[in-house]
Design a protein around this motif. Structure first.
Motif, PDB file in Angstrom:
ATOM      1  N   LEU A  68       1.039  -1.112   0.008  1.00 35.68           N
ATOM      2  CA  LEU A  68      -0.014  -0.076   0.024  1.00 35.68           C
ATOM      3  C   LEU A  68       0.768   1.383  -0.010  1.00 35.68           C
ATOM      4  CD1 LEU A  68      -2.884  -0.651   2.684  1.00 35.68           C
ATOM      5  CD2 LEU A  68      -3.259  -0.072   0.175  1.00 35.68           C
ATOM      6  N   ALA A  69       1.850   1.162   0.901  1.00 35.15           N
ATOM      7  CA  ALA A  69       2.738   2.421   0.978  1.00 35.15           C
ATOM      8  C   ALA A  69       3.404   2.416  -0.210  1.00 35.15           C
ATOM      9  CB  ALA A  69       3.760   2.200   2.142  1.00 35.15           C
ATOM     10  N   LEU A  70       4.011   1.614  -1.062  1.00 37.32           N
ATOM     11  CA  LEU A  70       4.696   1.737  -2.253  1.00 37.32           C
ATOM     12  C   LEU A  70       3.641   2.327  -3.234  1.00 37.32           C
ATOM     13  CD1 LEU A  70       7.229   1.612  -3.838  1.00 37.32           C
ATOM     14  CD2 LEU A  70       6.649  -0.915  -4.045  1.00 37.32           C
ATOM     15  N   ASN A 107      -3.176  13.866  -1.972  1.00 35.70           N
ATOM     16  CA  ASN A 107      -4.056  13.666  -0.853  1.00 35.70           C
ATOM     17  C   ASN A 107      -2.807  13.020   0.489  1.00 35.70           C
ATOM     18  OD1 ASN A 107      -3.354  11.115  -2.662  1.00 35.70           O
ATOM     19  ND2 ASN A 107      -3.367  10.432  -0.237  1.00 35.70           N
ATOM     20  N   ASN A 108      -3.393  13.260   1.698  1.00 39.92           N
ATOM     21  CA  ASN A 108      -2.786  13.095   2.849  1.00 39.92           C
ATOM     22  C   ASN A 108      -2.792  11.523   3.009  1.00 39.92           C
ATOM     23  OD1 ASN A 108      -2.263  15.796   3.068  1.00 39.92           O
ATOM     24  ND2 ASN A 108      -3.561  15.894   5.127  1.00 39.92           N
ATOM     25  N   THR A 109      -1.902  10.925   3.650  1.00 42.99           N
ATOM     26  CA  THR A 109      -1.730   9.498   4.245  1.00 42.99           C
ATOM     27  C   THR A 109      -1.690   9.375   5.680  1.00 42.99           C
ATOM     28  OG1 THR A 109      -0.905   8.971   1.980  1.00 42.99           O
ATOM     29  CG2 THR A 109      -0.559   7.274   3.935  1.00 42.99           C
ATOM     30  N   ILE A 110      -2.465   8.303   6.282  1.00 45.93           N
ATOM     31  CA  ILE A 110      -2.142   8.311   7.658  1.00 45.93           C
ATOM     32  C   ILE A 110      -1.895   6.853   7.979  1.00 45.93           C
ATOM     33  CG2 ILE A 110      -3.468   8.150   9.964  1.00 45.93           C
ATOM     34  CD1 ILE A 110      -5.163  10.583   8.655  1.00 45.93           C
ATOM     35  N   PHE A 111      -0.742   6.823   8.837  1.00 49.10           N
ATOM     36  CA  PHE A 111      -0.406   5.436   9.325  1.00 49.10           C
ATOM     37  C   PHE A 111      -0.563   5.196  10.676  1.00 49.10           C
ATOM     38  CE2 PHE A 111       3.053   5.726   5.864  1.00 49.10           C
ATOM     39  CZ  PHE A 111       3.079   4.407   5.490  1.00 49.10           C
ATOM     40  N   THR A 112      -1.166   4.161  11.148  1.00 50.58           N
ATOM     41  CA  THR A 112      -1.694   4.154  12.373  1.00 50.58           C
ATOM     42  C   THR A 112      -1.353   2.874  13.070  1.00 50.58           C
ATOM     43  OG1 THR A 112      -3.764   4.705  14.208  1.00 50.58           O
ATOM     44  CG2 THR A 112      -4.150   3.911  11.833  1.00 50.58           C
ATOM     45  N   GLY A 113      -1.404   2.803  14.287  1.00 49.95           N
ATOM     46  CA  GLY A 113      -1.439   1.517  15.049  1.00 49.95           C
ATOM     47  C   GLY A 113      -0.223   1.390  15.778  1.00 49.95           C
ATOM     48  N   VAL A 153      -5.340   5.146   4.688  1.00 46.84           N
ATOM     49  CA  VAL A 153      -5.031   5.089   5.925  1.00 46.84           C
ATOM     50  C   VAL A 153      -4.569   3.525   6.008  1.00 46.84           C
ATOM     51  CG1 VAL A 153      -5.969   4.582   8.360  1.00 46.84           C
ATOM     52  CG2 VAL A 153      -6.926   6.401   6.913  1.00 46.84           C
ATOM     53  N   ILE A 154      -2.940   3.474   6.615  1.00 45.89           N
ATOM     54  CA  ILE A 154      -2.494   2.196   6.696  1.00 45.89           C
ATOM     55  C   ILE A 154      -2.496   1.802   8.089  1.00 45.89           C
ATOM     56  CG2 ILE A 154      -0.223   1.158   6.274  1.00 45.89           C
ATOM     57  CD1 ILE A 154       0.229   3.021   3.959  1.00 45.89           C
ATOM     58  N   LYS A 155      -3.238   0.701   8.410  1.00 53.54           N
ATOM     59  CA  LYS A 155      -3.180   0.380  10.015  1.00 53.54           C
ATOM     60  C   LYS A 155      -2.295  -0.672  10.179  1.00 53.54           C
ATOM     61  CE  LYS A 155      -8.106   1.104  10.466  1.00 53.54           C
ATOM     62  NZ  LYS A 155      -9.255   0.444  10.428  1.00 53.54           N
ATOM     63  N   PHE A 156      -2.007  -0.936  11.661  1.00 55.01           N
ATOM     64  CA  PHE A 156      -1.108  -1.964  12.009  1.00 55.01           C
ATOM     65  C   PHE A 156      -1.821  -2.342  13.267  1.00 55.01           C
ATOM     66  CE2 PHE A 156       2.208   0.148   9.509  1.00 55.01           C
ATOM     67  CZ  PHE A 156       2.938  -0.909   8.918  1.00 55.01           C
ATOM     68  N   GLU A 157      -2.392  -3.598  13.502  1.00 57.90           N
ATOM     69  CA  GLU A 157      -3.333  -4.027  14.168  1.00 57.90           C
ATOM     70  C   GLU A 157      -2.498  -5.145  14.886  1.00 57.90           C
ATOM     71  OE1 GLU A 157      -7.480  -2.457  13.261  1.00 57.90           O
ATOM     72  OE2 GLU A 157      -6.717  -3.897  11.976  1.00 57.90           O
ATOM     73  N   LYS A 158      -2.018  -6.188  13.741  1.00 62.43           N
ATOM     74  CA  LYS A 158      -1.385  -7.549  14.447  1.00 62.43           C
ATOM     75  C   LYS A 158      -0.153  -7.644  14.416  1.00 62.43           C
ATOM     76  CE  LYS A 158      -4.874  -9.344  11.443  1.00 62.43           C
ATOM     77  NZ  LYS A 158      -4.418  -9.225   9.888  1.00 62.43           N
ATOM     78  N   THR A 159       0.660  -6.700  13.631  1.00 63.28           N
ATOM     79  CA  THR A 159       2.232  -6.773  13.567  1.00 63.28           C
ATOM     80  C   THR A 159       2.795  -6.699  15.068  1.00 63.28           C
ATOM     81  OG1 THR A 159       2.007  -5.785  11.401  1.00 63.28           O
ATOM     82  CG2 THR A 159       4.292  -5.840  12.287  1.00 63.28           C
TER      83      THR A 159
END
Ligand SMILES: Nc1ncnc2c1ncn2[C@@H]1O[C@H](COP(=O)(O)OP(=O)(O)OP(=O)(O)O)[C@@H](O)[C@H]1O
Ligand SMILES: [Mg+2]
Ligand SMILES: [Zn+2]
Length: 277
Positions: free
Chosen positions: A108-110, A122-128, A262-268
């Motif tokens: 996704l980021a790439l 557009n803006n991008t959000i990394f969350t988690g 929105v790029i989410k890290f929930e499990k990593t």
């Protein structure tokens, strides 16, 4: 040339003229006769002038290209503000996809980075969770955009926590480079900005009204100044936490165009946690 033979010529110009012989050879381009100086190979004065002008032009073009590169491409290395210096060299190549989530988020980021260097705003959000690679991937995006943008773009990575610390420090240190206005101008001028670790800057100062007001005011100035420019935000906060911490106008501006980005890290797993106790 000795003083003696200088005196036999009324001036330097005369001396040179004496040594220049116009030949019968004609320049095929300019139709003028070639000149031989000091018995050297005959040359066309017009050709020489054109060659000299071309070299001068090339020199000016090279100098202005170098200046332009310094003022765009070099921003990332020159002006970025890191809390964690290891992030300076974070790239997609050094990001290991260890499970489905990291694999998906890396891709996704790439993809978003590719759209940025083609002009998306557009803006991008990394969350988690902490230590999952949000800052790493956001820096990797900057590296890609910096390398592939044509024309060059001013890319900038800023740890918010460290930025606020340096600005606050400048209040009591008049020699400081990191004045509030200079920093706002810098972050506003960047074509693509990473605001790293939103929320961390408020952590130690939640009970301090002035500091919180200061944070809000600074963030507001930055985000407002970037209405038409993309910003990548990394944070441990989710949208509910954000709503508690910042005013709604600021949040809505930070979320500008972020739907689908929105790029989410929930499990990593936390990549920093290597010590067990
Ligand atoms: N998948 C990965 N492959 C290689 N290195 C990684 C990976 N994920 C994280 N790292 C490294 O682990 C460290 C922590 O990652 P990073 O700073 O990006 O985490 P973060 O999600 O931003 O954490 P925080 O929420 O605490 O800011 C960095 O040095 C980063 O380069
Ligand atoms: Mg981080
Ligand atoms: Zn010529």
């Amino acid at each position: 040339m000795t003083q003696a033979n200088m005196t036999t010529f009324s001036s330097m110009g005369d001396f040179l003229k004496e040594r220049m012989v116009t030949t019968d050879i004609v320049c095929p381009t300019h139709g003028c006769n070639l000149v031989s100086a000091f018995d050297r190979e005959p040359i066309c004065m017009e050709c020489i002038k054109i060659e000299k002008d071309k070299l001068e032009r090339e020199m000016i073009e090279r100098a202005s290209a170098e200046y332009y590169k310094k003022n765009t491409y070099n921003w990332l290395g020159m002006h970025s503000i890191f809390l964690d210096e290891t992030l300076k060299h974070a790239t997609f190549d050094s990001y290991q996809a260890t499970d489905d989530e990291t694999e998906l988020n890396k891709q996704l980021a790439l993809n978003i980075a590719r759209r940025y260097y083609k002009g998306a705003n557009n803006n991008t959000i990394f969350t988690g969770k902490a230590g999952t690679g949000k800052s790493h991937l956001s820096m990797a995006m900057l590296q890609v955009v910096n390398e592939h943008s044509d024309p060059y773009r001013k890319c900038l990575f800023v740890s918010l926590d460290e930025l606020m610390r340096r600005i606050k420090d400048s209040f009591n240190n008049k020699q400081s480079y990191y004045t509030e206005q200079r920093m706002i101008d810098l972050l506003t001028e960047a074509d693509l900005l990473v605001l790293d670790d939103l929320g961390a800057e408020t952590g130690a100062v939640t009970t301090d009204r002035t500091a919180t007001d200061f944070t809000t005011r600074t963030l507001y100035a930055i985000i407002n100044g970037r209405m038409n420019k993309p910003t990548i935000i990394t944070t441990n906060l989710n949208s509910k936490d954000m709503a508690k911490m910042y005013d709604s106008k600021l949040i809505s501006r930070m979320f500008r165009g972020a739907e689908g980005h929105v790029i989410k890290f929930e499990k990593t797993n936390d990549k920093r946690r290597t010590i067990e106790f």
